[in-house]
Write a protein that holds these residues in place. Structure first.
Motif, short mmCIF file in Angstrom:
data_model
loop_
_atom_site.label_atom_id
_atom_site.label_comp_id
_atom_site.label_asym_id
_atom_site.label_seq_id
_atom_site.Cartn_x
_atom_site.Cartn_y
_atom_site.Cartn_z
N LYS A 1 3.34 -4.60 -9.98
CA LYS A 1 3.72 -5.84 -9.29
C LYS A 1 5.13 -5.71 -8.70
CE LYS A 1 4.05 -10.86 -9.92
NZ LYS A 1 3.90 -11.99 -10.87
N ALA A 2 6.03 -5.15 -9.49
CA ALA A 2 7.40 -4.95 -9.00
C ALA A 2 7.43 -3.96 -7.85
CB ALA A 2 8.27 -4.45 -10.15
N ASN A 3 6.40 -3.09 -7.78
CA ASN A 3 6.32 -2.10 -6.70
C ASN A 3 5.48 -2.60 -5.53
OD1 ASN A 3 7.60 0.38 -6.22
ND2 ASN A 3 5.73 1.55 -6.55
N ASP A 4 5.28 -3.93 -5.50
CA ASP A 4 4.63 -4.62 -4.37
C ASP A 4 3.15 -4.27 -4.20
OD1 ASP A 4 4.56 -6.40 -2.24
OD2 ASP A 4 5.09 -4.87 -0.76
N VAL A 5 2.41 -4.24 -5.32
CA VAL A 5 0.96 -4.07 -5.21
C VAL A 5 0.38 -5.33 -4.57
CG1 VAL A 5 0.47 -5.01 -7.51
CG2 VAL A 5 -1.14 -3.44 -6.45
N LEU A 6 -0.64 -5.15 -3.75
CA LEU A 6 -1.33 -6.28 -3.11
C LEU A 6 -2.67 -6.48 -3.80
CD1 LEU A 6 -1.56 -8.39 -0.81
CD2 LEU A 6 -2.59 -6.58 0.59
N VAL A 7 -3.00 -7.73 -4.14
CA VAL A 7 -4.25 -8.05 -4.82
C VAL A 7 -5.14 -8.88 -3.90
CG1 VAL A 7 -5.33 -9.19 -6.80
CG2 VAL A 7 -3.12 -8.04 -7.08
N THR A 8 -6.40 -8.44 -3.73
CA THR A 8 -7.38 -9.22 -2.96
C THR A 8 -8.50 -9.65 -3.89
OG1 THR A 8 -8.75 -7.32 -2.34
CG2 THR A 8 -6.89 -7.86 -0.89
N ASN A 9 -9.30 -10.60 -3.45
CA ASN A 9 -10.39 -11.10 -4.30
C ASN A 9 -11.56 -10.13 -4.41
OD1 ASN A 9 -9.29 -13.53 -5.15
ND2 ASN A 9 -9.94 -14.60 -3.30
N GLY A 10 -11.78 -9.34 -3.36
CA GLY A 10 -12.94 -8.46 -3.39
C GLY A 10 -12.72 -7.16 -2.64
N TRP A 11 -13.71 -6.26 -2.79
CA TRP A 11 -13.62 -4.93 -2.17
C TRP A 11 -13.60 -5.01 -0.65
CZ3 TRP A 11 -16.80 -2.13 1.11
CH2 TRP A 11 -16.51 -0.78 1.24
N ASN A 12 -14.41 -5.86 -0.06
CA ASN A 12 -14.44 -5.95 1.40
C ASN A 12 -13.08 -6.30 1.97
OD1 ASN A 12 -17.12 -5.28 1.92
ND2 ASN A 12 -17.86 -7.36 1.63
N GLN A 13 -12.41 -7.26 1.35
CA GLN A 13 -11.09 -7.66 1.83
C GLN A 13 -10.09 -6.52 1.69
OE1 GLN A 13 -11.29 -11.23 -0.85
NE2 GLN A 13 -10.12 -12.17 0.80
N ALA A 14 -10.18 -5.80 0.59
CA ALA A 14 -9.24 -4.70 0.35
C ALA A 14 -9.50 -3.53 1.30
CB ALA A 14 -9.33 -4.23 -1.10
N TYR A 15 -10.77 -3.09 1.36
CA TYR A 15 -11.10 -1.87 2.10
C TYR A 15 -11.11 -2.10 3.62
CZ TYR A 15 -13.08 2.82 2.62
OH TYR A 15 -13.28 4.15 2.94
N TRP A 16 -11.84 -3.13 4.03
CA TRP A 16 -12.01 -3.36 5.46
C TRP A 16 -10.91 -4.26 6.06
CZ3 TRP A 16 -14.92 0.13 7.37
CH2 TRP A 16 -16.03 0.61 6.68
N GLY A 17 -10.11 -4.86 5.19
CA GLY A 17 -9.07 -5.75 5.69
C GLY A 17 -7.65 -5.24 5.56
N LYS A 18 -7.40 -4.34 4.56
CA LYS A 18 -6.02 -3.91 4.30
C LYS A 18 -5.82 -2.40 4.31
CE LYS A 18 -4.75 -8.18 3.64
NZ LYS A 18 -3.85 -8.87 4.61
N PHE A 19 -6.87 -1.63 4.11
CA PHE A 19 -6.79 -0.18 4.01
C PHE A 19 -6.61 0.43 5.40
CE2 PHE A 19 -9.29 3.90 2.88
CZ PHE A 19 -8.14 4.55 2.46
#
Length: 372
Positions: free
Chosen positions: A222-240
């Protein structure tokens, strides 16, 4: 049936009169003729192949090719209905709530994070399918075979190969690397309370750092600025960065995701654009199970269906349908899997019993540390 009962009742009274005897005999002959005709019709229907039905309850990610589904139905001489019922946890909840009056005959998709809960619910009956001897003992977690393994895959870090080359950065090789300053703001993960890969990754950190140390690790993330999303689609197709216009070159996904990138690419690729980190206990192995539900409409037919699910035909269909590995050791893998899909040599391990007793507590601790 109502007419038969009516004639049998009055036939007894008719026998008291010679006048009615002949009438009664004529009627009974007609009924027997109708009965034989009905039996002929039932036999005709069976020989015509009008099918019985087997319903398979599963998660929304389940997929089977048309050709294999047709072979499945032909092999067991029955129609296969697929009842998709939400994610793995939601589907299992529905199966448990319908205990005693099951919505299906077979449940496909209990994974090892819910295995103990599924077994304790008492909704499955033991059955050792033909072909179970082709499955490695490491996957056979229920000695009574109420739930038998069907596929597996590793949840791990995926990274954008081009991004790391362009930024002249070293790819992280273990979980400990992610808390270093050079990886600040690079990682996106899924919430373990709402995501299956998110839960699996949290379990990998518990395996690596223990139940006493994993929260301290997450606080460092968290201190290293990890980003948390609700699901895999948001993480993979939205932020990766490798799959979107996002700014995170590291994502929690699957060790088979590089193979999927190559397989679904609109242009032919000579190499995968992403890589997977599976060493040093950084990957958690998800094992999926299948079992016959107690109260199945036709247990013998459900057993035949279970036999087919562990057959080479079905198992070889799994990789390119659901991008996980088959458990049948005799099943061949498609070329794209051989080249680009990874498997952890020593995946992180948390026993199913520990997951069952600790999951809710761990998720609460994680939520308190990361989101509050």
């Amino acid at each position: 049936f109502l007419f038969r009962e009516w004639f049998f009742y009055f036939g007894e009274r008719m026998m008291k009169s010679k006048f009615f005897i002949s009438i009664f005999c004529i009627v009974m002959i007609g009924l027997l003729g109708c009965s034989k005709e009905e039996q002929k019709q039932e036999t005709k229907q069976k020989t015509m192949g009008l099918p019985s039905v087997i319903t398979i309850m599963t998660h929304d990610s389940f997929s089977i090719s048309k050709a294999v589904l047709e072979q499945f139905e032909k092999t067991i001489h029955a129609k296969i209905l697929i009842l998709k019922s939400g994610d793995a946890g939601q589907a299992l909840n529905k199966a448990i709530l319908s205990a005693g009056n099951p919505l299906a005959d077979i449940f496909y998709g209990v994974d090892n994070t819910f295995l103990s809960r599924a077994i304790k619910s008492g909704i499955f009956v033991p059955y050792a399918p033909a072909g179970l001897d082709t499955v490695s003992s490491e996957f056979r977690l229920d000695p009574e075979n109420r739930l038998v393994p069907v596929d597996f895959g590793d949840v791990c870090l995926n990274y954008d190969i081009r991004w790391f080359k362009e930024h002249d950065k070293k790819v992280p090789s273990m979980l400990e690397d992610l808390v270093k300053p050079e990886y600040k703001g690079l990682l996106v993960v899924e919430n373990p309370a709402t995501s299956s890969p998110g839960l699996a990754f949290m379990l990998a950190t518990i395996s690596r750092f223990s139940t006493q140390g994993y929260i301290d690790y997450w606080k460092k993330l968290k201190a290293n600025d990890v980003l948390v999303t609700n699901g895999w689609n948001q993480a993979y197709w939205g932020k990766f960065t490798a799959a979107s216009k996002g700014d995170r070159p590291i994502v929690v996904s699957y060790a088979s995701s590089p193979a999927a990138e190559v397989f679904f690419s609109k242009t032919k690729l000579e190499s995968a654009p992403t890589g997977a980190v599976t060493a040093n206990g950084s990957a958690f192995r998800q094992i999926e199970f299948v079992g016959i539900l107690k109260g199945a409409s036709d247990k013998a037919l459900a057993e035949k269906a279970m036999d087919f699910i562990l057959s080479k035909k079905f198992q070889e269909d799994i990789p390119l349908q659901m991008f996980v590995f088959p458990v049948n050791k005799k099943a061949s893998l498609p070329e794209v899997f051989v080249k680009y899909a990874a498997k952890a040599e020593k995946p992180a391990v948390v026993p199913p019993e520990s997951i069952d007793t600790g999951r809710d507590k761990w998720i609460r601790e994680w939520t308190q540390a990361l989101l509050n």
